[in-house]
Design a protein around this motif. Sequence first.
Motif, PDB file in Angstrom:
ATOM      1  N   ALA A 262       0.833  -1.190   0.000  1.00  0.00           N
ATOM      2  CA  ALA A 262       0.000   0.000   0.000  1.00  0.00           C
ATOM      3  C   ALA A 262       0.877   1.253   0.000  1.00  0.00           C
ATOM      4  O   ALA A 262       0.653   2.186  -0.773  1.00  0.00           O
ATOM      5  CB  ALA A 262      -0.899  -0.010   1.230  1.00  0.00           C
ATOM      6  N   ARG A 263       1.917   1.226   0.863  1.00  0.00           N
ATOM      7  CA  ARG A 263       2.778   2.404   0.947  1.00  0.00           C
ATOM      8  C   ARG A 263       3.500   2.638  -0.377  1.00  0.00           C
ATOM      9  O   ARG A 263       3.563   3.747  -0.882  1.00  0.00           O
ATOM     10  CB  ARG A 263       3.789   2.209   2.077  1.00  0.00           C
ATOM     11  N   ARG A 264       3.991   1.542  -0.955  1.00  0.00           N
ATOM     12  CA  ARG A 264       4.717   1.689  -2.222  1.00  0.00           C
ATOM     13  C   ARG A 264       3.830   2.241  -3.340  1.00  0.00           C
ATOM     14  O   ARG A 264       4.276   2.934  -4.213  1.00  0.00           O
ATOM     15  CB  ARG A 264       5.271   0.334  -2.665  1.00  0.00           C
ATOM     16  N   LEU A 265       2.549   1.883  -3.285  1.00  0.00           N
ATOM     17  CA  LEU A 265       1.629   2.346  -4.333  1.00  0.00           C
ATOM     18  C   LEU A 265       0.891   3.624  -3.939  1.00  0.00           C
ATOM     19  O   LEU A 265       0.006   4.071  -4.638  1.00  0.00           O
ATOM     20  CB  LEU A 265       0.604   1.248  -4.648  1.00  0.00           C
ATOM     21  N   GLY A 266       1.242   4.176  -2.804  1.00  0.00           N
ATOM     22  CA  GLY A 266       0.591   5.410  -2.377  1.00  0.00           C
ATOM     23  C   GLY A 266      -0.788   5.201  -1.808  1.00  0.00           C
ATOM     24  O   GLY A 266      -1.627   6.096  -1.820  1.00  0.00           O
ATOM     25  N   LEU A 267      -1.046   3.980  -1.309  1.00  0.00           N
ATOM     26  CA  LEU A 267      -2.403   3.653  -0.880  1.00  0.00           C
ATOM     27  C   LEU A 267      -2.753   4.133   0.522  1.00  0.00           C
ATOM     28  O   LEU A 267      -3.828   3.842   1.007  1.00  0.00           O
ATOM     29  CB  LEU A 267      -2.627   2.141  -0.943  1.00  0.00           C
TER      30      LEU A 267
END
Length: 296
Positions: A262-267
Motif C-alpha cells: 500500500a505504501r509503495r503504491l501510495g495507498l
Amino acid sequence: MIIDAHMHVGHENLISEDMVSFLKGKGLWKEMHHRLSPEGVTEALDEAGIERGIIFPLTFSPPHGSWQALNDMTAAYVRTYPDRLIGFAVVNPREVAQSVAELERAVGELGLRGIKLHPSMQEFYPNDEAFFPVYEFAQARGIPVLCHTGASAPSHPDKYSHPLLLDEVAVKFPELRLILAHAGRPMYAEAALLLRKHPHVYADLCANVGRRDGEALLAYVLLALKVYAGATSRLLFGSDYPIFWPADFLAQVRAAVHGDWARRLGLQAISDDELEMILGGNISSILSTFDENRGT
Ligand SMILES: [Zn+2]
C-alpha cells in the motif's frame, strides 16, 4: 459490521455435474459438502469474525429439479440463519418472462434481496435487450444485481463477462444498483471506467489474489478504483467462498490497505473509515435502498 458480499452455497442435488466433478477432481468434494451447507457458511463467517454473508448458488443448472429450486434452497439457508445470511436470487436468461415471475416470488415470498448473474456460466450477453425486463424489475424495486465480470473457469466462455458489456446496462438503467463481481478481473481499467461514469455501479474485490503477490494485486485494484473513479464508497468486500476463505481474504484486504504494498503504491490514501465502508457499510447502504423501496 463486516459483511461478506459474495459467498456460494449448494446442495448435492442442485450443483451441476461439471462442478461436482471439478471439485471431486481437486479432492475437495468431501469437504465442500460441509462447506456449502448452512453450517459450513456460518462457521466460515465465525472464523473470520464476520457478522453477515450474502449467499447464492455455486451453479445455475441443477441436474435434478428446476432452476427455481435454487432460490428455494437459498431461502432455506436464510431461514436457518436469518441473522447471519442474506440471499440473492438466480434467474434463467433463456426464460426471461419466467425469470421476472420468479423474481416476484423470490423477493415477495422467499425474502431474497438481490440477483446474482454469471454470464460466462449462463452463456448469455448481459446487454441483450431480451434480458432487460430483469433489470427493469430490479431497478423498479431497488434490488441490486451482482454480475460476474472478467475471468472465470476454463470451461466457460468469458466473452460474455467483459465488464464493458455492462456499460450499456448502466446507461439504460441509471438507477439500477449494479455490482461488478471481481471488479472485472483482470480488466480493472474497464471496471474503473464504469465506476467513474455511473454513480450506481459498484465493484466487489473477491478473487483478486493473483498467482503471486496477491496483496500487491489487491492494492493495485483498490488504487485504480479509488484514484481514477473516486469510488471507495462503491467498493465491496466479498470472499468468493468456498473457493477462497473469508478469514484469509479479509486479512489480505487489510494488508493491501495498510501494508508495505500500500505504501509503495501510495495507498495510504485509503483511510480506516473508507476501509470500514468497504468491509460492510457500502453494501449495507445498497440493501437499505431496497428496504426503503419496500417500505420497511
Ligand atoms: Zn463467485
